[in-house]
Write a protein that holds these residues in place. Sequence first.
Motif, PDB file in Angstrom:
ATOM      1  N   LEU A   2       0.868  -1.175   0.000  1.00 35.06           N
ATOM      2  CA  LEU A   2       0.000   0.000   0.000  1.00 35.06           C
ATOM      3  C   LEU A   2       0.902   1.222   0.000  1.00 35.06           C
ATOM      4  O   LEU A   2       1.725   1.401   0.904  1.00 35.06           O
ATOM      5  CB  LEU A   2      -0.888  -0.024   1.247  1.00 35.06           C
ATOM      6  CG  LEU A   2      -1.889   1.117   1.394  1.00 35.06           C
ATOM      7  CD1 LEU A   2      -2.935   1.095   0.289  1.00 35.06           C
ATOM      8  CD2 LEU A   2      -2.577   1.058   2.757  1.00 35.06           C
ATOM      9  N   ASP A  10       0.808   7.744  -3.808  1.00 35.90           N
ATOM     10  CA  ASP A  10       1.484   8.193  -5.025  1.00 35.90           C
ATOM     11  C   ASP A  10       1.825   9.679  -4.935  1.00 35.90           C
ATOM     12  O   ASP A  10       1.680  10.316  -3.899  1.00 35.90           O
ATOM     13  CB  ASP A  10       0.653   7.840  -6.262  1.00 35.90           C
ATOM     14  CG  ASP A  10      -0.623   8.655  -6.358  1.00 35.90           C
ATOM     15  OD1 ASP A  10      -0.757   9.661  -5.630  1.00 35.90           O
ATOM     16  OD2 ASP A  10      -1.499   8.288  -7.165  1.00 35.90           O
ATOM     17  N   THR A  53      -2.333  10.007  -3.137  1.00 28.34           N
ATOM     18  CA  THR A  53      -3.480   9.100  -3.236  1.00 28.34           C
ATOM     19  C   THR A  53      -3.014   7.667  -2.991  1.00 28.34           C
ATOM     20  O   THR A  53      -1.950   7.265  -3.473  1.00 28.34           O
ATOM     21  CB  THR A  53      -4.106   9.196  -4.645  1.00 28.34           C
ATOM     22  OG1 THR A  53      -4.485  10.556  -4.857  1.00 28.34           O
ATOM     23  CG2 THR A  53      -5.322   8.298  -4.784  1.00 28.34           C
ATOM     24  N   PHE A  54      -3.834   6.921  -2.255  1.00 27.98           N
ATOM     25  CA  PHE A  54      -3.487   5.523  -2.006  1.00 27.98           C
ATOM     26  C   PHE A  54      -3.437   4.744  -3.323  1.00 27.98           C
ATOM     27  O   PHE A  54      -4.293   4.918  -4.199  1.00 27.98           O
ATOM     28  CB  PHE A  54      -4.532   4.859  -1.107  1.00 27.98           C
ATOM     29  CG  PHE A  54      -4.351   5.177   0.344  1.00 27.98           C
ATOM     30  CD1 PHE A  54      -3.187   4.817   1.015  1.00 27.98           C
ATOM     31  CD2 PHE A  54      -5.346   5.831   1.058  1.00 27.98           C
ATOM     32  CE1 PHE A  54      -3.021   5.113   2.369  1.00 27.98           C
ATOM     33  CE2 PHE A  54      -5.187   6.125   2.404  1.00 27.98           C
ATOM     34  CZ  PHE A  54      -4.020   5.765   3.057  1.00 27.98           C
ATOM     35  N   ASN A  55      -2.467   3.884  -3.400  1.00 23.44           N
ATOM     36  CA  ASN A  55      -2.422   2.956  -4.526  1.00 23.44           C
ATOM     37  C   ASN A  55      -1.884   1.627  -4.002  1.00 23.44           C
ATOM     38  O   ASN A  55      -1.249   1.576  -2.945  1.00 23.44           O
ATOM     39  CB  ASN A  55      -1.531   3.493  -5.645  1.00 23.44           C
ATOM     40  CG  ASN A  55      -1.865   2.850  -6.972  1.00 23.44           C
ATOM     41  OD1 ASN A  55      -2.815   2.055  -7.068  1.00 23.44           O
ATOM     42  ND2 ASN A  55      -1.103   3.153  -7.992  1.00 23.44           N
ATOM     43  N   THR A  56      -2.168   0.586  -4.710  1.00 22.99           N
ATOM     44  CA  THR A  56      -1.672  -0.721  -4.275  1.00 22.99           C
ATOM     45  C   THR A  56      -0.822  -1.353  -5.373  1.00 22.99           C
ATOM     46  O   THR A  56      -1.077  -1.154  -6.554  1.00 22.99           O
ATOM     47  CB  THR A  56      -2.837  -1.677  -3.938  1.00 22.99           C
ATOM     48  OG1 THR A  56      -3.710  -1.745  -5.065  1.00 22.99           O
ATOM     49  CG2 THR A  56      -3.604  -1.212  -2.722  1.00 22.99           C
ATOM     50  N   GLU A  67       0.235  -5.094  -6.285  1.00 19.89           N
ATOM     51  CA  GLU A  67       0.110  -6.518  -5.965  1.00 19.89           C
ATOM     52  C   GLU A  67       1.255  -7.235  -6.659  1.00 19.89           C
ATOM     53  O   GLU A  67       1.450  -7.077  -7.854  1.00 19.89           O
ATOM     54  CB  GLU A  67      -1.216  -7.060  -6.467  1.00 19.89           C
ATOM     55  CG  GLU A  67      -2.378  -6.567  -5.625  1.00 19.89           C
ATOM     56  CD  GLU A  67      -3.708  -6.909  -6.242  1.00 19.89           C
ATOM     57  OE1 GLU A  67      -3.946  -8.102  -6.453  1.00 19.89           O
ATOM     58  OE2 GLU A  67      -4.465  -5.975  -6.517  1.00 19.89           O
ATOM     59  N   HIS A 112      -8.650   7.380  -4.587  1.00 25.03           N
ATOM     60  CA  HIS A 112      -8.846   7.787  -5.970  1.00 25.03           C
ATOM     61  C   HIS A 112     -10.330   7.782  -6.337  1.00 25.03           C
ATOM     62  O   HIS A 112     -10.795   8.625  -7.096  1.00 25.03           O
ATOM     63  CB  HIS A 112      -8.075   6.825  -6.875  1.00 25.03           C
ATOM     64  CG  HIS A 112      -8.224   7.144  -8.332  1.00 25.03           C
ATOM     65  ND1 HIS A 112      -7.667   8.268  -8.895  1.00 25.03           N
ATOM     66  CD2 HIS A 112      -8.872   6.495  -9.328  1.00 25.03           C
ATOM     67  CE1 HIS A 112      -7.961   8.294 -10.190  1.00 25.03           C
ATOM     68  NE2 HIS A 112      -8.695   7.228 -10.461  1.00 25.03           N
ATOM     69  N   ALA A 121      -8.410   2.379  -4.082  1.00 21.40           N
ATOM     70  CA  ALA A 121      -7.068   2.847  -4.460  1.00 21.40           C
ATOM     71  C   ALA A 121      -7.072   3.175  -5.953  1.00 21.40           C
ATOM     72  O   ALA A 121      -8.001   2.802  -6.676  1.00 21.40           O
ATOM     73  CB  ALA A 121      -6.039   1.767  -4.174  1.00 21.40           C
ATOM     74  N   ARG A 122      -6.017   3.838  -6.410  1.00 23.25           N
ATOM     75  CA  ARG A 122      -5.924   4.167  -7.837  1.00 23.25           C
ATOM     76  C   ARG A 122      -5.865   2.910  -8.692  1.00 23.25           C
ATOM     77  O   ARG A 122      -6.299   2.888  -9.837  1.00 23.25           O
ATOM     78  CB  ARG A 122      -4.685   5.036  -8.084  1.00 23.25           C
ATOM     79  CG  ARG A 122      -4.671   5.708  -9.440  1.00 23.25           C
ATOM     80  CD  ARG A 122      -3.720   6.883  -9.469  1.00 23.25           C
ATOM     81  NE  ARG A 122      -2.364   6.509  -9.109  1.00 23.25           N
ATOM     82  CZ  ARG A 122      -1.507   5.918  -9.934  1.00 23.25           C
ATOM     83  NH1 ARG A 122      -1.858   5.627 -11.170  1.00 23.25           N
ATOM     84  NH2 ARG A 122      -0.283   5.633  -9.533  1.00 23.25           N
ATOM     85  N   SER A 123      -5.342   1.832  -8.120  1.00 22.04           N
ATOM     86  CA  SER A 123      -5.251   0.573  -8.865  1.00 22.04           C
ATOM     87  C   SER A 123      -6.626  -0.068  -9.059  1.00 22.04           C
ATOM     88  O   SER A 123      -6.768  -1.023  -9.809  1.00 22.04           O
ATOM     89  CB  SER A 123      -4.354  -0.405  -8.097  1.00 22.04           C
ATOM     90  OG  SER A 123      -4.911  -0.656  -6.818  1.00 22.04           O
ATOM     91  N   ARG A 163      -8.325  -1.280  -6.491  1.00 23.90           N
ATOM     92  CA  ARG A 163      -8.563  -2.203  -5.374  1.00 23.90           C
ATOM     93  C   ARG A 163      -9.377  -1.515  -4.273  1.00 23.90           C
ATOM     94  O   ARG A 163      -9.122  -0.373  -3.921  1.00 23.90           O
ATOM     95  CB  ARG A 163      -7.232  -2.684  -4.795  1.00 23.90           C
ATOM     96  CG  ARG A 163      -7.402  -3.651  -3.638  1.00 23.90           C
ATOM     97  CD  ARG A 163      -6.097  -4.213  -3.212  1.00 23.90           C
ATOM     98  NE  ARG A 163      -5.794  -5.472  -3.880  1.00 23.90           N
ATOM     99  CZ  ARG A 163      -6.243  -6.658  -3.507  1.00 23.90           C
ATOM    100  NH1 ARG A 163      -7.053  -6.768  -2.467  1.00 23.90           N
ATOM    101  NH2 ARG A 163      -5.914  -7.748  -4.148  1.00 23.90           N
TER     102      ARG A 163
END
Lengths: 412, 256
Positions: A170, A173, A177-180, A182, B174, B194-196, B198
């Motif tokens: 986790l 960016d 903003t949260f991004n993941t 995997e 996001h 999330a931006r992805s 998820r």
Amino acid sequence: MFLTKLALKNLIRYRTRTLAVGLIIAFAVFFYILFDALMAGMNEMSYEGIIDYETGHLQIVNSSYWQEEKKLPLDDLIPLDLLRRIKLEEVQGYRGSSAELAFQARLNNGINELPVVGRGVVPEDLLSVFSLADKFVEGEMFSSGEQRVVMGKRLADLMDVGVGDYVILLVRDKNNTFNTIEAEISGLVHTINHNVNNFLVYMPLDVAQEALAVDDVVSKVVVRLDHKEQAPQAAGVLESKLQRLDGDLAVYKWDDTDALSFSSYAATENQIILGIILLIAAIAIINTVILAALERMREIGTMKAMGLDVREIVYLFVIESTGIGVLGGCIGLVMGAVGVWYLVRFGVDFSAMAQLDMTSFGVPVLGKTHGVWNPNAFITVFAFGVAVSFLSSILPGYWAAAKDPIQAIQHR
Amino acid sequence: MGGFLTRNRLRGAAWLLGLLCLAGLFLSPRAAAMTAEEIIQRRDSNEYVQTVIVEAEMVILNNNRKLTKAMTSYADGDNALTIFTNPRDRGTKFLKRGDELWMFFPDAEELVKISGHMLNQGMMGSDFSYQDIMESDKLTDLYEFQLVGEEELDGRQCYVLEGTAIPGEEVSYHRRKAWIDRERFVGLKEELYARSGRLLKVMTTTKVEQFEDRWYPVEAVMEDKLRKNTRTEFIVKSIEFNPVIPTETFTLENLR
């Protein structure tokens, strides 16, 4: 001259005492030299642990980023196309360079989360700069573009994951903003570097850049040279190259990093331990000299009755004591030299001795620790032994010489 | 914490009641024709209170472990103070002053500013991150909302809104998807992505109460969807709207 000869003869006449006191000094000298060599060896290993896994020999960083590096910001990053214009291979001693994008992340295994440091890297470059290739205990390095990561075996154990398992990183960016991310775990490493083992997660640079919503930029470029001694000169050359391209870029040597402040702290600690060894030795020497003076009270009384004055008796004491210091010091130097030779040649495996992995305590030791020759330590400790022997005999000498000859002869 | 949430909900915040999110306005004849932005704005307006005092309980469930934390929160504008009152955490305080968050540990008598990556951690081990409670900008300034449909949720007809971050705006999530009670304009559920793509968190309102002319969510559950078997229930025990709170309540001196 007579007194000097007498003092030297006394050393032989009282050979048991001479040997006993001499051995105390010898062991003090021996332990000091051995400890110093071992500490220097461990220090060297800790430097290597930092150079080999974190800093390389040089780092090219934006100077504003350097101030905030601990926070791993996504600002003040370096465009890679700018770096391509620097011909790093022209720097003397250049062996390789690795661009990396460092960021904060939370490693998630679906049950727990741990804060980690992510590092986006080009795998081939990473292996050319850092000594990771032979540190894989499981799996392999990922390739660029793959959603795969490499992390420390200890971190993986803590998170109860292994090669082939999927984890989620986790991150925040560039826009916060949260991004993941995997990713599958492609390999696990175990090194002497505590941070690599416990906190670092490597992944392909392009994957990290995409996840962090940054362009083709990196936090820093790590440069590897043939020897660390080449760093100052190479830094100067690189600095002038960078100034022509971008005034904000700067070069930092491996010893400019905060990581080394711990090493210098440890060095201070070592000096304190060495000081304690010397203090114990000094007390032992003083104690022995005083006891020797008490033992020889009748002899001193006789010498005074025969006409020797106070100064001559003190002189006799000082010469004898210094002689013991020189003798003990020499034996200690020989013992120390043998010990250091063994440490340099064969090393010592603390982990095997203690049945523990020393890196789990943050001690940068993996496998054998080798000693380092330090002529300064030999000179220092020898001089110290002789000086203590010399100084510690003066007061007992005066005390004994000041006694009335009759009382001294009758002393029991 | 309750105070933080309540006050920030006006600004579309996720803080406490903000996490409870999306309280409602009474359904008006125009409601059916409302745009997504109007729905959000009316919900925000409905939830706004200048000052509030909340007594609440936070129940953290993590696998078989259950932790209950009690707190009293005071909020005024951008400032909020939460004092934990349960025996284990008694005296632990959080102070939000604008964009800054401070924490005080009574045992260590230490004042800590929570910033950087610490903001991503769960507050007191809960599923609410510190960042969640710090969001205080108006959601309609940060997201472009669209009304994507209507659904029934637990027997209530809801508007389903989807907000996507406006490019360049600093937002934690996001995308967010919200279910708003059509009749009472209370947020009943919100998914945060999330931006992805998820799903990161789901907040569900489990109880709504009416206070004079407003409906207010008083019980909610936050689930961290990246972690299994973990959820945090937030229960408002009592709430006082528009009380007089001394200004010095929100000073660092008062935090010690």
